[in-house]
Write an enzyme that holds these catalytic residues in place. Structure first.
Site, PDB file in Angstrom:
ATOM      1  N   SER A   7       0.875  -1.104   0.080  1.00 51.62           N
ATOM      2  CA  SER A   7      -0.100   0.280   0.028  1.00 51.62           C
ATOM      3  C   SER A   7       0.661   1.021   0.058  1.00 51.62           C
ATOM      4  O   SER A   7       1.559   1.825   0.970  1.00 51.62           O
ATOM      5  CB  SER A   7      -0.910  -0.021   0.878  1.00 51.62           C
ATOM      6  OG  SER A   7      -1.407   1.419   1.353  1.00 51.62           O
ATOM      7  N   HIS A  32      -1.289  -0.925  -4.069  1.00 53.22           N
ATOM      8  CA  HIS A  32      -2.577  -0.623  -3.802  1.00 53.22           C
ATOM      9  C   HIS A  32      -2.257   0.546  -3.179  1.00 53.22           C
ATOM     10  O   HIS A  32      -1.857   1.559  -2.569  1.00 53.22           O
ATOM     11  CB  HIS A  32      -2.885  -1.716  -2.329  1.00 53.22           C
ATOM     12  CG  HIS A  32      -3.718  -1.759  -2.156  1.00 53.22           C
ATOM     13  ND1 HIS A  32      -5.369  -1.940  -2.626  1.00 53.22           N
ATOM     14  CD2 HIS A  32      -4.508  -0.602  -0.875  1.00 53.22           C
ATOM     15  CE1 HIS A  32      -6.360  -1.971  -1.832  1.00 53.22           C
ATOM     16  NE2 HIS A  32      -5.806  -1.328  -1.449  1.00 53.22           N
ATOM     17  N   ASP A  34      -4.868   3.717  -2.235  1.00 53.35           N
ATOM     18  CA  ASP A  34      -5.862   3.559  -1.318  1.00 53.35           C
ATOM     19  C   ASP A  34      -6.579   5.344  -1.580  1.00 53.35           C
ATOM     20  O   ASP A  34      -5.682   6.216  -0.988  1.00 53.35           O
ATOM     21  CB  ASP A  34      -5.740   3.480   0.542  1.00 53.35           C
ATOM     22  CG  ASP A  34      -5.909   2.067   0.484  1.00 53.35           C
ATOM     23  OD1 ASP A  34      -6.774   1.418   0.102  1.00 53.35           O
ATOM     24  OD2 ASP A  34      -4.785   1.663   1.432  1.00 53.35           O
ATOM     25  N   MET A  36      -9.170   8.540  -0.833  1.00 54.55           N
ATOM     26  CA  MET A  36      -9.983   8.888   0.671  1.00 54.55           C
ATOM     27  C   MET A  36      -9.688  10.206   0.589  1.00 54.55           C
ATOM     28  O   MET A  36      -9.705  10.763   0.225  1.00 54.55           O
ATOM     29  CB  MET A  36      -9.512   8.674   2.271  1.00 54.55           C
ATOM     30  CG  MET A  36      -8.934   7.075   2.429  1.00 54.55           C
ATOM     31  SD  MET A  36      -7.797   7.167   3.983  1.00 54.55           S
ATOM     32  CE  MET A  36      -6.396   5.709   3.373  1.00 54.55           C
ATOM     33  N   HIS A  68      -8.204   1.265  -4.385  1.00 54.31           N
ATOM     34  CA  HIS A  68      -9.708   1.259  -3.889  1.00 54.31           C
ATOM     35  C   HIS A  68     -10.162   2.641  -3.159  1.00 54.31           C
ATOM     36  O   HIS A  68      -9.354   3.371  -2.756  1.00 54.31           O
ATOM     37  CB  HIS A  68      -8.173   0.802  -2.299  1.00 54.31           C
ATOM     38  CG  HIS A  68     -10.314   0.293  -1.619  1.00 54.31           C
ATOM     39  ND1 HIS A  68      -9.354   0.132   0.157  1.00 54.31           N
ATOM     40  CD2 HIS A  68     -11.088   0.095  -1.647  1.00 54.31           C
ATOM     41  CE1 HIS A  68     -10.446  -0.184   0.452  1.00 54.31           C
ATOM     42  NE2 HIS A  68     -11.337   0.410  -0.298  1.00 54.31           N
ATOM     43  N   MET A  70     -12.491   4.529  -1.018  1.00 56.69           N
ATOM     44  CA  MET A  70     -12.834   4.888   0.410  1.00 56.69           C
ATOM     45  C   MET A  70     -13.528   6.335   0.013  1.00 56.69           C
ATOM     46  O   MET A  70     -13.220   7.192   0.099  1.00 56.69           O
ATOM     47  CB  MET A  70     -11.540   4.638   1.741  1.00 56.69           C
ATOM     48  CG  MET A  70     -11.261   2.805   1.707  1.00 56.69           C
ATOM     49  SD  MET A  70     -10.298   2.925   3.066  1.00 56.69           S
ATOM     50  CE  MET A  70      -8.973   3.162   1.630  1.00 56.69           C
ATOM     51  N   MET A 139     -11.869  -5.813   3.983  1.00 57.76           N
ATOM     52  CA  MET A 139     -11.143  -5.273   5.059  1.00 57.76           C
ATOM     53  C   MET A 139     -11.458  -5.588   6.604  1.00 57.76           C
ATOM     54  O   MET A 139     -12.072  -5.442   6.947  1.00 57.76           O
ATOM     55  CB  MET A 139     -11.909  -3.709   4.889  1.00 57.76           C
ATOM     56  CG  MET A 139     -12.014  -2.688   4.162  1.00 57.76           C
ATOM     57  SD  MET A 139     -10.212  -2.181   3.637  1.00 57.76           S
ATOM     58  CE  MET A 139     -10.017  -1.240   5.155  1.00 57.76           C
ATOM     59  N   ASP A 177      -6.737  -6.803   3.532  1.00 61.24           N
ATOM     60  CA  ASP A 177      -6.119  -5.246   4.337  1.00 61.24           C
ATOM     61  C   ASP A 177      -6.583  -4.531   4.888  1.00 61.24           C
ATOM     62  O   ASP A 177      -7.872  -4.717   5.173  1.00 61.24           O
ATOM     63  CB  ASP A 177      -6.708  -4.217   2.838  1.00 61.24           C
ATOM     64  CG  ASP A 177      -6.362  -2.633   2.885  1.00 61.24           C
ATOM     65  OD1 ASP A 177      -5.409  -2.624   3.368  1.00 61.24           O
ATOM     66  OD2 ASP A 177      -6.751  -2.005   2.302  1.00 61.24           O
TER      67      ASP A 177
END
Length: 221
Positions: A7, A32, A34, A36, A68, A70, A139, A177
């Site tokens: 990540s 990966h 992320d 947000m 990903h 989020m 998750m 994850d």
């Protein structure tokens, strides 16, 4: 063989390309990413420009970019991330009232479609979409911040999801994850995981990225 997906949220952003390259050179198959928004989760991270910045590394090495989302209303940004270079785009059941439409849209844009859910969300919310997903993500921490401890009940949830996927002969990846490190990798893999996401366990600590990936790889066999 289990795939490792470092990540980049835990990487040093002052030298992001170098850190990402170290992970790829050490044998990581995916990166990966992320994303947000400060609304769905209590943090703000990165956008399509970071994915685009990693695209030359992807072209050079063949590394897969695993994004990903989020965020609330992820459908507003899916096309931007695919255009930037995302190979997989994963969305949350909690933020997609028309999940089948969103998953279909990701595929129409040429990316693989993933679906995930928060630790307290029941697995039953995935039942009607699993046959259409290319990836299902568990998750194992509450999303928003790196460095959290693995939620122990996640192992049973991973095992149940593996059973659900096998029951429909799904070829989807089962990704995990949150709080993944060498000490619990074997437990997670034995429960049914195909892909391990790890941030601080790879980019943190006093050892090199290569040493951390080697330890995680050995533990996950």
């Amino acid at each position: 063989m289990v795939k490792l997906a470092p990540s980049i949220l835990a990487a040093n952003f002052a030298r992001l390309e170098d850190h990402a390259r170290e992970a790829v050179t050490a044998g990581a198959e995916w990166l990966h990413i992320d994303v947000m928004d400060g609304h769905f989760v209590p943090n703000i991270s990165i956008g399509p420009l970071i994915v685009e910045a990693l695209r030359p590394l992807k072209k050079e090495t063949g590394i897969l970019l695993d994004v990903h989302l989020m965020i609330e209303q992820p459908e507003r940004y899916i096309a931007d991330f695919v255009k930037a270079g995302a190979d997989i785009v994963t969305v949350h059941v909690e933020t997609c009232p028309h999940l089948h439409r969103t998953i279909s849209h990701i595929k129409e844009l040429g990316a693989k479609a993933g679906v995930t859910l928060n630790p307290s969300t029941p697995l039953g919310t995935l039942e009607e979409i699993l046959a259409d997903a290319d990836l299902a993500l568990i998750m194992s921490v509450n999303p928003g911040f790196g460095g959290q401890k693995y939620i122990p009940s996640s192992t049973a949830k991973i095992r149940r999801l593996r059973q659900m996927l096998d029951a429909i002969a799904s070829k989807a990846f089962l990704e995990v994850d949150g709080g993944v490190y060498a000490g619990n990798a074997a437990e997670i893999v034995h429960a049914g995981a195909d892909v391990l996401v790890a941030g601080s366990a790879i980019f943190g600590g006093t050892k090199s990225v290569a040493e951390n990936i080697s330890a995680l790889r050995s533990a996950s066999r």
